[in-house]
Design a protein around this motif. Structure first.
Motif, PDB file in Angstrom:
ATOM      1  N   ALA A   1       0.811  -1.220   0.000  1.00 41.23           N
ATOM      2  CA  ALA A   1       0.000   0.000   0.000  1.00 41.23           C
ATOM      3  C   ALA A   1       0.840   1.263   0.000  1.00 41.23           C
ATOM      4  CB  ALA A   1      -0.930   0.007   1.203  1.00 41.23           C
ATOM      5  N   TYR A   2       2.144   1.182   0.281  1.00 40.82           N
ATOM      6  CA  TYR A   2       2.916   2.410   0.433  1.00 40.82           C
ATOM      7  C   TYR A   2       4.239   2.337  -0.314  1.00 40.82           C
ATOM      8  CZ  TYR A   2       5.414  -0.196   4.123  1.00 40.82           C
ATOM      9  OH  TYR A   2       6.134  -1.128   4.842  1.00 40.82           O
ATOM     10  N   VAL A   3       4.747   3.531  -0.589  1.00 43.95           N
ATOM     11  CA  VAL A   3       6.096   3.688  -1.149  1.00 43.95           C
ATOM     12  C   VAL A   3       6.826   4.709  -0.295  1.00 43.95           C
ATOM     13  CG1 VAL A   3       5.525   3.046  -3.517  1.00 43.95           C
ATOM     14  CG2 VAL A   3       5.202   5.404  -2.773  1.00 43.95           C
ATOM     15  N   GLN A   4       8.144   4.538  -0.200  1.00 43.34           N
ATOM     16  CA  GLN A   4       8.941   5.440   0.632  1.00 43.34           C
ATOM     17  C   GLN A   4      10.060   6.058  -0.199  1.00 43.34           C
ATOM     18  OE1 GLN A   4      10.237   3.717   4.347  1.00 43.34           O
ATOM     19  NE2 GLN A   4      11.853   5.255   4.630  1.00 43.34           N
ATOM     20  N   PHE A   5      10.189   7.375  -0.056  1.00 44.90           N
ATOM     21  CA  PHE A   5      11.261   8.112  -0.709  1.00 44.90           C
ATOM     22  C   PHE A   5      11.973   8.918   0.360  1.00 44.90           C
ATOM     23  CE2 PHE A   5       7.504   8.268  -3.603  1.00 44.90           C
ATOM     24  CZ  PHE A   5       7.911   7.287  -4.500  1.00 44.90           C
TER      25      PHE A   5
ATOM     26  N   ILE B   1       4.290   7.507   1.319  1.00 48.95           N
ATOM     27  CA  ILE B   1       2.957   7.745   0.771  1.00 48.95           C
ATOM     28  C   ILE B   1       2.213   6.420   0.746  1.00 48.95           C
ATOM     29  CG2 ILE B   1       1.620   8.538  -1.220  1.00 48.95           C
ATOM     30  CD1 ILE B   1       3.950  10.373  -1.915  1.00 48.95           C
ATOM     31  N   THR B   2       1.019   6.424   1.342  1.00 48.53           N
ATOM     32  CA  THR B   2       0.196   5.213   1.441  1.00 48.53           C
ATOM     33  C   THR B   2      -1.104   5.447   0.687  1.00 48.53           C
ATOM     34  OG1 THR B   2       1.102   4.817   3.655  1.00 48.53           O
ATOM     35  CG2 THR B   2      -0.828   3.539   3.010  1.00 48.53           C
ATOM     36  N   ILE B   3      -1.464   4.484  -0.148  1.00 49.71           N
ATOM     37  CA  ILE B   3      -2.694   4.582  -0.941  1.00 49.71           C
ATOM     38  C   ILE B   3      -3.721   3.616  -0.350  1.00 49.71           C
ATOM     39  CG2 ILE B   3      -3.724   4.395  -3.228  1.00 49.71           C
ATOM     40  CD1 ILE B   3      -1.577   6.583  -2.972  1.00 49.71           C
ATOM     41  N   PHE B   4      -4.807   4.159   0.173  1.00 47.36           N
ATOM     42  CA  PHE B   4      -5.877   3.334   0.744  1.00 47.36           C
ATOM     43  C   PHE B   4      -6.940   3.018  -0.303  1.00 47.36           C
ATOM     44  CE2 PHE B   4      -4.431   5.991   4.411  1.00 47.36           C
ATOM     45  CZ  PHE B   4      -3.815   4.974   5.114  1.00 47.36           C
ATOM     46  N   THR B   5      -7.432   4.062  -0.960  1.00 48.89           N
ATOM     47  CA  THR B   5      -8.397   3.904  -2.052  1.00 48.89           C
ATOM     48  C   THR B   5      -7.932   4.800  -3.183  1.00 48.89           C
ATOM     49  OG1 THR B   5      -9.906   5.746  -1.563  1.00 48.89           O
ATOM     50  CG2 THR B   5     -10.208   3.719  -0.273  1.00 48.89           C
TER      51      THR B   5
ATOM     52  N   ARG C   1      -5.393   0.970   8.877  1.00 45.45           N
ATOM     53  CA  ARG C   1      -4.687   1.326   7.638  1.00 45.45           C
ATOM     54  C   ARG C   1      -4.466   0.103   6.758  1.00 45.45           C
ATOM     55  NH1 ARG C   1      -1.184   3.816  11.739  1.00 45.45           N
ATOM     56  NH2 ARG C   1      -1.877   5.973  12.115  1.00 45.45           N
ATOM     57  N   ASN C   2      -5.241  -0.951   6.973  1.00 45.56           N
ATOM     58  CA  ASN C   2      -5.020  -2.221   6.275  1.00 45.56           C
ATOM     59  C   ASN C   2      -5.889  -2.366   5.038  1.00 45.56           C
ATOM     60  OD1 ASN C   2      -7.321  -2.357   7.879  1.00 45.56           O
ATOM     61  ND2 ASN C   2      -7.195  -4.585   8.128  1.00 45.56           N
ATOM     62  N   ILE C   3      -6.002  -1.301   4.241  1.00 41.42           N
ATOM     63  CA  ILE C   3      -6.733  -1.352   2.975  1.00 41.42           C
ATOM     64  C   ILE C   3      -5.862  -0.714   1.902  1.00 41.42           C
ATOM     65  CG2 ILE C   3      -9.067  -1.367   3.941  1.00 41.42           C
ATOM     66  CD1 ILE C   3      -9.164   1.661   3.535  1.00 41.42           C
ATOM     67  N   THR C   4      -6.048  -1.160   0.674  1.00 42.20           N
ATOM     68  CA  THR C   4      -5.274  -0.576  -0.429  1.00 42.20           C
ATOM     69  C   THR C   4      -5.920  -0.927  -1.754  1.00 42.20           C
ATOM     70  OG1 THR C   4      -3.032  -0.332  -1.349  1.00 42.20           O
ATOM     71  CG2 THR C   4      -3.739  -2.568  -0.761  1.00 42.20           C
ATOM     72  N   VAL C   5      -5.507  -0.207  -2.798  1.00 39.64           N
ATOM     73  CA  VAL C   5      -5.902  -0.492  -4.181  1.00 39.64           C
ATOM     74  C   VAL C   5      -4.645  -0.396  -5.040  1.00 39.64           C
ATOM     75  CG1 VAL C   5      -8.256   0.396  -3.919  1.00 39.64           C
ATOM     76  CG2 VAL C   5      -6.414   1.943  -4.647  1.00 39.64           C
ATOM     77  N   PRO C   6      -4.673  -0.953  -6.249  1.00 38.59           N
ATOM     78  CA  PRO C   6      -3.495  -0.831  -7.127  1.00 38.59           C
ATOM     79  C   PRO C   6      -3.232   0.618  -7.513  1.00 38.59           C
ATOM     80  CG  PRO C   6      -4.986  -2.570  -7.876  1.00 38.59           C
ATOM     81  CD  PRO C   6      -5.721  -1.802  -6.823  1.00 38.59           C
TER      82      PRO C   6
ATOM     83  N   TYR D   1      -3.759  13.228   5.617  1.00 41.12           N
ATOM     84  CA  TYR D   1      -4.719  12.324   4.974  1.00 41.12           C
ATOM     85  C   TYR D   1      -5.485  13.153   3.944  1.00 41.12           C
ATOM     86  CZ  TYR D   1      -3.621   8.762   8.386  1.00 41.12           C
ATOM     87  OH  TYR D   1      -2.950   7.821   9.131  1.00 41.12           O
ATOM     88  N   VAL D   2      -5.439  12.707   2.707  1.00 43.28           N
ATOM     89  CA  VAL D   2      -6.024  13.450   1.605  1.00 43.28           C
ATOM     90  C   VAL D   2      -7.298  12.739   1.146  1.00 43.28           C
ATOM     91  CG1 VAL D   2      -5.656  14.398  -0.702  1.00 43.28           C
ATOM     92  CG2 VAL D   2      -3.728  14.209   0.900  1.00 43.28           C
ATOM     93  N   PHE D   3      -8.410  13.465   1.179  1.00 43.34           N
ATOM     94  CA  PHE D   3      -9.705  12.948   0.738  1.00 43.34           C
ATOM     95  C   PHE D   3     -10.054  13.617  -0.585  1.00 43.34           C
ATOM     96  CE2 PHE D   3      -9.538  12.207   5.212  1.00 43.34           C
ATOM     97  CZ  PHE D   3     -10.322  11.087   5.466  1.00 43.34           C
ATOM     98  N   GLY D   4      -9.904  12.884  -1.679  1.00 41.78           N
ATOM     99  CA  GLY D   4     -10.143  13.456  -3.005  1.00 41.78           C
ATOM    100  C   GLY D   4     -11.341  12.800  -3.670  1.00 41.78           C
ATOM    101  N   TYR D   5     -12.526  13.055  -3.150  1.00 42.55           N
ATOM    102  CA  TYR D   5     -13.729  12.353  -3.592  1.00 42.55           C
ATOM    103  C   TYR D   5     -14.617  13.181  -4.507  1.00 42.55           C
ATOM    104  CZ  TYR D   5     -12.633   8.498  -0.522  1.00 42.55           C
ATOM    105  OH  TYR D   5     -12.017   7.412   0.047  1.00 42.55           O
ATOM    106  N   GLY D   6     -14.099  14.306  -5.000  1.00 41.20           N
ATOM    107  CA  GLY D   6     -14.943  15.141  -5.830  1.00 41.20           C
ATOM    108  C   GLY D   6     -16.194  15.514  -5.064  1.00 41.20           C
ATOM    109  N   HIS D   7     -17.329  15.319  -5.687  1.00 40.88           N
ATOM    110  CA  HIS D   7     -18.608  15.593  -5.031  1.00 40.88           C
ATOM    111  C   HIS D   7     -19.298  14.323  -4.547  1.00 40.88           C
ATOM    112  CE1 HIS D   7     -19.100  19.839  -6.973  1.00 40.88           C
ATOM    113  NE2 HIS D   7     -18.238  19.805  -5.983  1.00 40.88           N
ATOM    114  N   ASP D   8     -18.555  13.240  -4.501  1.00 43.72           N
ATOM    115  CA  ASP D   8     -19.113  12.004  -3.942  1.00 43.72           C
ATOM    116  C   ASP D   8     -18.937  12.051  -2.426  1.00 43.72           C
ATOM    117  OD1 ASP D   8     -20.118   9.532  -3.404  1.00 43.72           O
ATOM    118  OD2 ASP D   8     -18.754   8.427  -4.721  1.00 43.72           O
TER     119      ASP D   8
END
Length: 797
Positions: free
Chosen positions: A21-25, A30-34, A59-64, A169-176
């Motif tokens: 779910a995450y990459v480190q630099f 950075i962790t991607i949940f959805t 934090r145990n969820i992720t997507v490709p 934590y970034v919530f980018g859901y548009g208008h959903d």
């Protein structure tokens, strides 16, 4: 040796993210949940935070997702967003987040002028609107929540502050908006199921009752057939006459035997009356030598009681926490306290950096009750930042008894959904100040009935009374009706309790959740959804004196709504002005609405009420699942409604099956009652012409499906709204003088020649509207007639 915290205050959290779910630099992770929710951490020490925080437990969820790098610039791409990070720049100065369509770009630090707000710790001392804290939703489609200052847990104990220098934590859901809040629950934790009794009426008053005077109040409610489910005993249950050298009387753990000589008998009496008990806590001043629990607390903490020292309130001290629960609160709970009202008003600081004592109180109390096997445990307290929904009933604080305060509360309640907080309880009637205002009290009760929690309350003043019989007969009758209605509504409310606990949205939601692209959905802030079937706009402004009615505007994105009480059908979209006398509130059911109420307020709290009223509205197909529970088993009864122009078919089925006979009163609302018939004439059927309701009494066994159809020779949907009748009834109630009333009109059906006034003019309504200005009546009466006429014309289009 384990402490009480590690033994008894553990909770389940999945705080470690999946490796995929995450990459480190370097100093960034950075962790991607959805596809729309991700975490961005910056920590120069690279000791990234994997422990649960105050806000985030899972934090145990992720997507490709895709990752690419070009020297110091790294790009992460999901289906919805592109995250670009230049690690060569200081902190997150090199961070850019852009939507896939390129229309939205934000950088850090971020300023969000379009944020839709969240909620606020308390309305203490508020007289009307206040500024709310930012929420998780924004009209621009993306928000950032900074969790860097959160405290963290280890083995159930609050141990310190987040390791990360920056933790976003970034919530980018548009208008959903709905999905954004549901996904917030995935990472923060769900709202637990709360007991069914919470949805009944609560009695609370800050007053130095004796056991006998308190009993007299409860008996008065019951003798007048006004239902209650909860009795709150405010702070005068304990000794309050305490000298200042012992820090005064706000805190206390010793019953005042002058007022309650036999506390156990008193609490047993309340329980016998079917009431749950809550008592008020102001714990900030610690444990004093005069408290009954003092010696036990000293013994547990290794303190010599002979020293008579005050034991400080300190939730960073594990020994104090153990004594606080085992030697104090468990004792009272064994005596009969069902839940605690934590009335913390002593600030946000403690011995631990960033630890708000209110959060620690809310969290530890809730987990303590949960881990001791208390069914659907909860605490009643002020909001303590994001994550408070887990504990979960909010006390909104000591508001002023003013119209300004009332007018702010619908917006305040609905907007709290933007931080996932669904169960606010207000001081219904207002807490302090103001005057004895019978209309204000009635309107506040109506709001309370259509709120998450209905709790009457007032401050310690002889002139601040919330008993319905302290007001005139009209008010008492109206309030009694609505408080009875509240208990009838409990099956509907408890269904959304179950849904909310399963991760669905709160009971009350703003209009823009359903219509995010409509400007007016953001404008009508005191109008809200009440579950999936109803929309509410309470009256929150004063009555027009001579007209003796209040008015509010209600916006309908689309036609197809029914006034729940009158049955009036709103055919067309638009903004309508509704007038109402003291008994009225604006509640609307959608087309095809299915609304289960208890048939009688006396059995609303039953696990499986023997009789239910199922309100069924025509116009659209719909499915509603009533969720009930008994002895740990959850029963789901699905109501499937199929509507055509001339028929309504209802199918009912329960899982798991249970051999239990019940009565369903099927109330087919706003239908053509003159020609409508049921397919089975053996059922008892009655017709109500006031709101065009066909009532069919049907026996229902929970292990046998039910199938019922009604048909009409005409279009089955019938609008019972009569413009003439509404004008006549309203003018009759008004304080206009006789000549003014005669100007408006009197219609004599038997002797038409006796009719007079504007209503009797032989013109179509659209032509008569042009002549309203000719009437010799006050401007507000003209406006009332005009607005009501426009409503009628709009529905006739």
């Amino acid at each position: 040796m384990k402490s009480y915290i590690t033994s008894n205050l553990q909770f389940t959290a999945h705080s470690q993210a999946e490796k995929t779910a995450y990459v480190q630099f370097s100093s960034y992770r950075i962790t991607i949940f959805t596809n729309q929710l991700f975490r961005i951490e910056y920590d120069p020490s690279k000791q990234f935070e994997d422990r649960p925080t105050q806000t985030v437990w899972h934090r145990n969820i992720t997507v490709p997702f895709e990752v690419s790098s070009n020297d110091s610039v790294h790009t992460i791409t999901t289906k919805n967003w592109v995250i670009a990070l230049d690690e060569s720049k200081d902190q997150l100065d090199g961070l850019t987040i852009t939507s896939i369509d390129g229309k939205t770009t934000i950088t850090y630090p971020d300023s969000d002028s379009k944020n839709l707000n969240g909620t606020h710790r308390t309305l203490d001392m508020a007289n009307g609107a206040i500024d709310l804290e930012p929420g998780l939703l924004s009209k621009r489609g993306i928000t950032i929540y900074d969790d860097s200052s959160s405290v963290v847990f280890e083995q159930g104990e609050i141990v310190g502050v987040n390791n990360n220098e920056i933790d976003l934590y970034v919530f980018g859901y548009g208008h959903d908006y709905e999905q954004a809040i549901k996904d917030f629950y995935l990472v923060s934790g769900k709202t637990p199921l709360i007991p069914k009794y919470v949805f009944g009426n609560w009695w609370s008053r800050y007053w130095n009752y004796t056991d006998e005077t308190y009993k007299a109040v409860i008996n008065n409610f019951q003798q007048r057939n006004i239902p209650l489910s909860v009795a709150i005993i405010d702070m005068d249950w304990h000794i309050t006459n305490v000298p200042q050298e012992l820090r005064g009387g706000w805190t206390g753990y010793t019953w005042n035997k002058d007022l309650f000589p036999n506390p156990q008998a008193f609490m047993d009496w309340l329980h016998e009356k079917g009431l749950k008990i809550s008592m008020n806590l102001h714990p900030a001043d610690g444990i004093r030598p005069f408290d009954d629990c003092y010696e036990a607390v000293c013994k547990r903490m290794g303190i010599d009681p002979k020293d008579k020292q005050i034991i400080d309130f300190d939730l960073t001290n594990p020994l104090f926490i153990e004594a606080y629960f085992k030697d104090i609160h468990h004792v009272f709970e064994d005596q009969g306290v069902d839940f605690w009202w934590i009335d913390w008003q002593q600030g946000t600081q403690s011995k631990m950096k960033n630890l708000d004592p209110l959060f620690a109180l809310n969290h530890y109390h809730f987990i303590d009750g949960l881990n001791r096997g208390k069914d659907h445990y909860f605490i009643f307290s002020r909001w303590s930042k994001l994550g408070s929904h887990r504990y979960p009933i909010g006390f909104s604080g000591d508001t002023f008894t003013t119209w300004e305060s009332l007018d702010f509360q619908p917006y305040f309640t609905a907007t709290a959904s933007n931080v996932g907080y669904g169960w606010w309880s207000h001081d219904i009637g207002g807490h302090q100040g103001g005057t004895h205002d019978e209309e204000l009290y009635t309107r506040w009760v109506q709001l309370g009935v259509f709120s998450p929690v209905m709790r009457l309350h007032s401050t310690k003043s002889y002139y601040s009374r919330r008993e319905p019989w302290r007001y005139n007969q009209e008010v008492e009758t109206t309030v009694k009706h609505f408080m009875q209605l509240r208990h009838q509504m409990i099956p509907y409310l408890h269904t959304f309790n179950h849904l909310h606990a399963d991760g669905e949205l709160p009971l009350i939601r703003p209009l823009y959740y359903q219509w995010p692209n409509e400007k007016k959905a953001y404008k009508y802030t005191n109008q809200y959804f009440f579950g999936t079937e109803l929309m509410v706009r309470p009256f929150t402004s004063k009555t027009i004196k001579k007209l003796r009615m209040a008015k509010e505007q209600v916006w309908f994105k689309d036609g197809g709504w029914f006034h729940f009480f009158s049955g009036e059908y709103i055919t067309n979209p638009g903004t309508y002005t509704f007038y109402g006398c003291m008994r009225d509130i604006n509640v609307f059911a959608k087309e095809g609405a299915i609304i289960p109420f208890a048939s009688n307020h006396e059995n609303g709290l039953d696990d499986l009420p023997a009789s239910l009223d199922i309100h069924l509205f025509p116009g659209n197909n719909n499915v509603f699942t009533l969720i009930e529970d008994q002895d740990g088993v959850v029963y789901k009864t699905s109501f499937t409604l199929t509507c055509t122009e001339t028929s309504m078919t209802l199918m009912v089925q329960t899982t798991p099956k249970l051999s239990k006979n019940r009565t369903f009163n099927l109330l087919f609302r706003s239908v053509d009652i003159k020609s409508t018939v049921a397919t089975d004439s053996a059922y008892e059927t009655t017709k109500d012409s006031y709101n065009n309701t066909l009532r069919i009494q049907v026996p229902y066994d929970m292990d046998t499906p039910l199938d019922m159809t009604i048909t009409s020779d005409n279009t089955i949907l019938s609008n019972p709204f009569s413009f003439t009748e509404e004008i006549m009834n309203s003018i009759d109630l008004s304080a206009l003088d006789t000549e003014e009333k005669n100007e408006i009109g009197y219609i004599d059906i038997v002797k038409p020649q006796e009719s007079r006034g504007w209503l009797s003019w032989d013109k179509p309504l659209d032509e008569k509207v042009d002549d309203i200005d000719q009437l010799k009546i006050p401007k507000y009466a003209k406006k009332f007639i005009y607005k009501t006429a426009q409503r009628a014309l709009k529905n006739d289009e």
